[in-house]
Design a protein around this motif. Structure first.
Motif, PDB file in Angstrom:
ATOM      1  N   VAL A  11     -46.217  72.015  47.933  1.00  0.00           N
ATOM      2  CA  VAL A  11     -46.871  69.843  48.285  1.00  0.00           C
ATOM      3  C   VAL A  11     -45.258  69.571  48.390  1.00  0.00           C
ATOM      4  CG1 VAL A  11     -47.595  68.099  46.501  1.00  0.00           C
ATOM      5  CG2 VAL A  11     -48.748  70.036  46.863  1.00  0.00           C
ATOM      6  N   ALA A  12     -44.390  70.198  48.212  1.00  0.00           N
ATOM      7  CA  ALA A  12     -43.251  69.992  47.942  1.00  0.00           C
ATOM      8  C   ALA A  12     -42.825  70.448  49.609  1.00  0.00           C
ATOM      9  CB  ALA A  12     -42.118  71.266  47.599  1.00  0.00           C
ATOM     10  N   HIS A  13     -43.256  70.940  50.718  1.00  0.00           N
ATOM     11  CA  HIS A  13     -43.630  70.495  51.999  1.00  0.00           C
ATOM     12  C   HIS A  13     -43.827  68.872  52.902  1.00  0.00           C
ATOM     13  CE1 HIS A  13     -44.495  74.583  52.942  1.00  0.00           C
ATOM     14  NE2 HIS A  13     -42.937  74.945  53.317  1.00  0.00           N
ATOM     15  N   ASP A  14     -44.643  68.435  51.597  1.00  0.00           N
ATOM     16  CA  ASP A  14     -44.829  66.784  52.049  1.00  0.00           C
ATOM     17  C   ASP A  14     -43.602  65.489  51.360  1.00  0.00           C
ATOM     18  OD1 ASP A  14     -47.464  67.425  52.724  1.00  0.00           O
ATOM     19  OD2 ASP A  14     -48.431  67.259  50.663  1.00  0.00           O
ATOM     20  N   LEU A  15     -42.937  66.270  50.446  1.00  0.00           N
ATOM     21  CA  LEU A  15     -42.241  65.337  49.331  1.00  0.00           C
ATOM     22  C   LEU A  15     -41.063  65.798  50.505  1.00  0.00           C
ATOM     23  CD1 LEU A  15     -40.367  64.852  46.809  1.00  0.00           C
ATOM     24  CD2 LEU A  15     -39.324  67.072  46.495  1.00  0.00           C
ATOM     25  N   VAL A  16     -40.414  66.616  50.930  1.00  0.00           N
ATOM     26  CA  VAL A  16     -39.116  67.069  51.874  1.00  0.00           C
ATOM     27  C   VAL A  16     -39.975  66.040  53.945  1.00  0.00           C
ATOM     28  CG1 VAL A  16     -37.667  68.222  53.764  1.00  0.00           C
ATOM     29  CG2 VAL A  16     -38.942  68.856  50.883  1.00  0.00           C
ATOM     30  N   GLN A  17     -40.634  66.217  53.885  1.00  0.00           N
ATOM     31  CA  GLN A  17     -40.849  65.015  55.217  1.00  0.00           C
ATOM     32  C   GLN A  17     -41.085  63.563  54.277  1.00  0.00           C
ATOM     33  OE1 GLN A  17     -41.117  66.525  57.903  1.00  0.00           O
ATOM     34  NE2 GLN A  17     -42.499  67.814  58.142  1.00  0.00           N
ATOM     35  N   ASP A  18     -41.639  63.480  53.652  1.00  0.00           N
ATOM     36  CA  ASP A  18     -41.374  61.575  53.223  1.00  0.00           C
ATOM     37  C   ASP A  18     -40.387  61.425  52.903  1.00  0.00           C
ATOM     38  OD1 ASP A  18     -44.890  61.745  53.337  1.00  0.00           O
ATOM     39  OD2 ASP A  18     -44.970  62.350  51.257  1.00  0.00           O
ATOM     40  N   LEU A  19     -39.645  62.160  52.143  1.00  0.00           N
ATOM     41  CA  LEU A  19     -37.814  62.191  51.917  1.00  0.00           C
ATOM     42  C   LEU A  19     -36.803  61.567  53.498  1.00  0.00           C
ATOM     43  CD1 LEU A  19     -37.208  63.766  49.158  1.00  0.00           C
ATOM     44  CD2 LEU A  19     -37.196  61.321  48.963  1.00  0.00           C
ATOM     45  N   LYS A  20     -37.875  63.199  54.277  1.00  0.00           N
ATOM     46  CA  LYS A  20     -36.786  63.077  55.841  1.00  0.00           C
ATOM     47  C   LYS A  20     -37.314  61.840  56.500  1.00  0.00           C
ATOM     48  CE  LYS A  20     -37.198  65.448  59.602  1.00  0.00           C
ATOM     49  NZ  LYS A  20     -37.583  66.492  60.462  1.00  0.00           N
ATOM     50  N   TRP A  21     -37.975  60.824  56.463  1.00  0.00           N
ATOM     51  CA  TRP A  21     -39.126  59.758  57.052  1.00  0.00           C
ATOM     52  C   TRP A  21     -39.062  58.529  56.648  1.00  0.00           C
ATOM     53  CZ3 TRP A  21     -38.437  60.939  61.953  1.00  0.00           C
ATOM     54  CH2 TRP A  21     -38.797  62.401  62.707  1.00  0.00           C
ATOM     55  N   ASP A  22     -38.404  58.264  55.204  1.00  0.00           N
ATOM     56  CA  ASP A  22     -38.206  57.597  54.463  1.00  0.00           C
ATOM     57  C   ASP A  22     -36.852  56.919  53.174  1.00  0.00           C
ATOM     58  OD1 ASP A  22     -39.013  55.292  52.403  1.00  0.00           O
ATOM     59  OD2 ASP A  22     -41.052  56.038  52.322  1.00  0.00           O
ATOM     60  N   ALA A  23     -36.602  56.241  54.406  1.00  0.00           N
ATOM     61  CA  ALA A  23     -35.117  55.926  53.866  1.00  0.00           C
ATOM     62  C   ALA A  23     -34.923  55.716  52.139  1.00  0.00           C
ATOM     63  CB  ALA A  23     -34.346  55.117  54.274  1.00  0.00           C
ATOM     64  N   GLY A  24     -36.004  54.643  52.473  1.00  0.00           N
ATOM     65  CA  GLY A  24     -36.314  53.993  50.448  1.00  0.00           C
ATOM     66  C   GLY A  24     -36.593  54.627  49.756  1.00  0.00           C
ATOM     67  N   LEU A  25     -37.321  55.732  50.340  1.00  0.00           N
ATOM     68  CA  LEU A  25     -38.210  57.280  49.122  1.00  0.00           C
ATOM     69  C   LEU A  25     -36.713  57.692  48.609  1.00  0.00           C
ATOM     70  CD1 LEU A  25     -40.305  58.129  47.452  1.00  0.00           C
ATOM     71  CD2 LEU A  25     -40.760  59.710  49.927  1.00  0.00           C
ATOM     72  N   ARG A  26     -35.892  58.248  49.733  1.00  0.00           N
ATOM     73  CA  ARG A  26     -34.469  58.878  49.634  1.00  0.00           C
ATOM     74  C   ARG A  26     -33.554  58.361  48.469  1.00  0.00           C
ATOM     75  NH1 ARG A  26     -34.664  59.497  54.988  1.00  0.00           N
ATOM     76  NH2 ARG A  26     -32.816  58.275  55.561  1.00  0.00           N
ATOM     77  N   GLU A  27     -33.684  57.094  49.121  1.00  0.00           N
ATOM     78  CA  GLU A  27     -32.213  56.008  48.375  1.00  0.00           C
ATOM     79  C   GLU A  27     -33.192  56.378  46.689  1.00  0.00           C
ATOM     80  OE1 GLU A  27     -31.943  52.075  49.274  1.00  0.00           O
ATOM     81  OE2 GLU A  27     -31.432  52.559  51.177  1.00  0.00           O
ATOM     82  N   GLU A  28     -34.350  56.240  45.950  1.00  0.00           N
ATOM     83  CA  GLU A  28     -35.396  56.227  45.113  1.00  0.00           C
ATOM     84  C   GLU A  28     -34.892  57.485  44.026  1.00  0.00           C
ATOM     85  OE1 GLU A  28     -39.104  55.358  43.152  1.00  0.00           O
ATOM     86  OE2 GLU A  28     -39.161  54.824  45.665  1.00  0.00           O
ATOM     87  N   PHE A  29     -34.887  59.288  45.199  1.00  0.00           N
ATOM     88  CA  PHE A  29     -34.868  59.997  44.904  1.00  0.00           C
ATOM     89  C   PHE A  29     -33.259  60.313  44.351  1.00  0.00           C
ATOM     90  CE2 PHE A  29     -33.909  64.970  45.346  1.00  0.00           C
ATOM     91  CZ  PHE A  29     -35.461  65.609  45.300  1.00  0.00           C
ATOM     92  N   VAL A  30     -32.674  58.959  45.095  1.00  0.00           N
ATOM     93  CA  VAL A  30     -31.476  59.089  44.282  1.00  0.00           C
ATOM     94  C   VAL A  30     -31.206  58.911  42.623  1.00  0.00           C
ATOM     95  CG1 VAL A  30     -28.740  58.229  44.493  1.00  0.00           C
ATOM     96  CG2 VAL A  30     -29.856  59.486  46.309  1.00  0.00           C
TER      97      VAL A  30
END
Length: 108
Positions: A11-30
């Motif tokens: 599932v980590a593959h999906d996580l990274v792909q989502d983080l890669k393409w979704d700036a909002g998700l990256r911000e939330e991840f931080v």
């Protein structure tokens, strides 16, 4: 690492792909990494490896090497050293060395 070793079910593959393409998700991840990780059905080993930035374990689990490099950039390239820092963190993890700027005990 050979491409035959890739575990397409991680599932980590999906996580990274989502983080890669979704700036909002990256911000939330931080802001709240745990909340983002809670949304993904990661195995315990995947989650711990992500939380500890342990790329060696991710690769041992079958993580795709391309996504590992992408994930390192997401995690580490936002600092002043950019992609160079990401590569240094990735390689240190694979080699089992402390992350750059950290001591053996994890402190800066």
């Amino acid at each position: 690492m050979s491409l035959e070793h890739i575990n397409r079910a991680l599932v980590a593959h999906d996580l990274v792909q989502d983080l890669k393409w979704d700036a909002g998700l990256r911000e939330e991840f931080v802001k709240d990494e745990a909340a983002v990780l809670d949304r993904y059905e990661l195995t315990g080993a995947e989650r711990i490896a992500i939380e500890e930035r342990d790329f060696r374990t991710l690769y041992d689990l079958g993580f795709h090497p391309y996504l590992g490099a992408q994930f390192a950039r997401i995690l580490f390239a936002s600092n002043t050293n950019g992609a160079t820092s990401a590569v240094q963190h990735l390689l240190a993890s694979i080699r089992g060395e402390p992350a750059p700027g950290r001591t053996e005990t994890g402190g800066l």
